[in-house]
Design an enzyme around this catalytic site. Sequence first.
Site, PDB file in Angstrom:
ATOM      1  CG  ASP A   1      -2.054   0.720   1.079  1.00  0.00           C
ATOM      2  OD1 ASP A   1      -2.162   1.976   0.261  1.00  0.00           O
ATOM      3  OD2 ASP A   1      -2.908   0.670   1.950  1.00  0.00           O
TER       4      ASP A   1
ATOM      5  CB  CYS B   1      -5.626   2.881  -2.029  1.00  0.00           C
ATOM      6  SG  CYS B   1      -5.591   1.205  -1.235  1.00  0.00           S
TER       7      CYS B   1
END
Length: 497
Positions: free
Chosen positions: A13, A52
């Site tokens: 991430d 994301c």
Amino acid sequence: MSSRKNVLLMVADDLGKQLGCYGASTIKTPNLDNLAAEGTKFDYAFASTASCSGSRSVIYTGLHTHQNGQYGLASHHHHFVTFDHVETAPQLLNQSGYRTGILGKIHVGPAPVYPWEVAKESETRDVAVIADQANGFFQESLADERPFFLTIGFHDPHRDRTRGGFGNDQEYDPRITKGTYTSDAVEIPSFINDSPGARFELAEYYNSIDRLDQGIGFILKALEDAGLAESTLVIFISDNGPPFINSKTTLFDAGVRLPLIIKHPKLQTAVNSDMVSYVDILPTLLDYVGHPDVVDPAKKRLGKSLLPILGTDAKPSQWNRVFGSHTFHEVTNYWPTRFIRDRRYKYHRNLAWRLDFPFAADIYGSLSWEDIRNSSDSEIMIGERKLKDYFFRAPEELYDLENDPNEVNNLVKDPEHAAVLEDLRAELETWQRRTEDPWLYRDGVSTWFVRYHFPAGLKIPDRLDLDAEQPGNQNQKAFVGNVPWGADVDQDKDTVV
């Protein structure tokens, strides 16, 4: 040893190329470096969007966000979720008889569209705990008659909810060694500024990456100990670039050119410089497991399986361009933009360029931005870019990445690059028609939504934005609107099929 074809997909991430195997000299990432040495490391892998949920949706669907509906960060409160009719990796592998699972961060939805059989969503950064869960999944899969597809969504190295923090002040399993990087031992990326806040945050970022790397090692050891390594395709990927201004949420290379490592258990190692896209991940999974829809029968997915180029050098005649699509980050961060990139040039089309470029909340609250905005310099810069040029952008941007890798010198008005600009404009527009992108604009309006009027004689001036000083549509070059969309457009030849 299992002879079944399993898949392990690990998603970091907010990780850029801050890895030893990608040339970083300060940070040590031995487990990812070892994975790269045993598999195929892609040097030119590109996310479609530096956000994301959007990026993860592209990985799982093989569709760009304007196709799959995950326009921005997943938020059920705001109904920012993937379209109900879209096929996804867990759905398609369920159909192939796979035992599907996901651990850690999910951040896409709704659940019926992403029907992992085992879904253990968690906000933990304790990578030892995640590795234990992965080991449990491996052991359960050994007792099952089906092969598996396991996705692990790491929270590292995303920022935490403090100013400047990356989850390093928490207590974790004693198997995890705490990182010891400090502010004086970081490399300052060319896209951000050298300041006390940036150095502090980069050190914390490094320590978060260090924890991520340990987690990769734990999981791969569990896979090996279970006797599954020789039957498992291992993919390591990041969703978007580092969580700093000038990178995350932008379509500059700092935000979308990312690490991708794929270890095929039966193929030799390689460093591959083909230009590949995240829309290629799903076809690769389907190809590996033998699913019949590697080539999408509906012709919505345009990605190609990477299996034929694993363990090989580049084939630039076949893999020489990528496309990107960003519309939102947070629900209030509307800033639709598209890009096409070949080996030398990159063209951005900014649809809402009259709006300020929006801030992601974590970047706005960062110490590095605090330093930038309070700079005493007469001309405030972000890396090599003027601050005002970051927030106020042109409707089109063209960059020569060979001479300008940080995408600072806009060549749109340079007559020597007029032919390049025209070619990339045309290729991007063909791709937008092929992917049924409603943000293909002319005269400030979506040509998708007015396409029904073209047969009746509607004329749209062939310009990007409405000219309020000269609004007329007569005696001007008209946009050719009465052309096919979707599968009827041949993207490679710019013709109708």
